[in-house]
Design a protein around this motif. Structure first.
Motif: not given
Lengths: 121, 121
Positions: A93-102, B21-30, B71-77, B92-94
């Motif tokens: 599943r982590l690979e899936e997530a990586r592909r999505s970000l890619d 640092n990454s956890a909030p980004i994933f949370a925003a994408l989740g 925006a809080d996660a820095g993914l959009v402006q 950048t954050r992605l």
DNA sequence: AAAATATGCAACTAAATTATTGCATTTAAC
DNA sequence: GTTAAATGCAATAATTTAGTTGCATATTTT
């Protein structure tokens, strides 16, 4: 509302199915404690709950719940060994997530490319 | 609790700072809706809230809230253009999130490698 | 200026998340 | 066969999240 067509339907940006599948994985990773658990599990082999707990400030039951969240997202698995329950990382599943970000990153690069070409034309 | 050392401290698996640092980004994408918004924004250029809303079943205010989470996660402006507020992707954050997943994946591959060598030895 | 459009702000609700405590159960060790 | 260890299950509580509605404000458009 808007006189123009919806931004969502205008371009069909990414496969909706792909996004629907990835969102729960990101949600599972979107917590510092769980991200730490994933890191520990992907570094070592199979680890028991007690071991995973002893590194944290939270209780064993909290760790157990986090592990179940990760398991629901398909990121970890467990096997019963004696009185222990050993948890291990499951990379699919982590690979899936990586592909999505890619995909998103590639989409963005293409958009920049088009913009650049339009400006130069 | 456990007679052995904590699994977390045993190996120092990944930079803790990187994970924090990454956890909030994933949370925003989740969240499916937010992931869709990110996909739309990274495909097009700057898009208004009304346009972003017209593709969905939820209200404009809900979309606004999701945009602020991103925006809080820095993914959009956003930039104000007339009476519109146009939102755009910020890559950048992605990239950070991608690097984190790459790190985890690499860690996993190394663990498999070590296991393999140990078995063959 | 009046009407329409795009957005912001605030209060509120329902549901999900995170974590706890207490007790029961299974398995290993002595 | 007791005792200790590892875990499971259930009830609960606090916080956060996702979404709504209603109204106010700013900007175009006519």
């Amino acid at each position: 509302m808007s006189p123009r067509r919806s931004a969502a339907s205008r371009k069909a940006p990414l496969k909706n199915a792909s996004l629907r599948n990835s969102a729960p994985i990101f949600a599972a990773l979107g917590d510092e404690t769980r991200l730490r658990l994933v890191a520990v599990l992907c570094a070592g082999g199979a680890v028991s709950i007690a071991q995973l707990t002893s590194g944290t400030a939270i209780t064993r039951q909290a760790v157990t719940k986090h592990l179940h969240v990760l398991a629901d997202a398909g990121l970890v698995q467990h096997v019963k060994v004696g009185r222990e329950r050993q948890w291990q990382f499951e990379p699919t599943r982590l690979e899936e997530a990586r592909r999505s970000l890619d995909l998103i990153a590639r989409q963005w690069d293409q958009a920049l490319q088009k913009l650049k070409m339009a400006v130069e034309a």
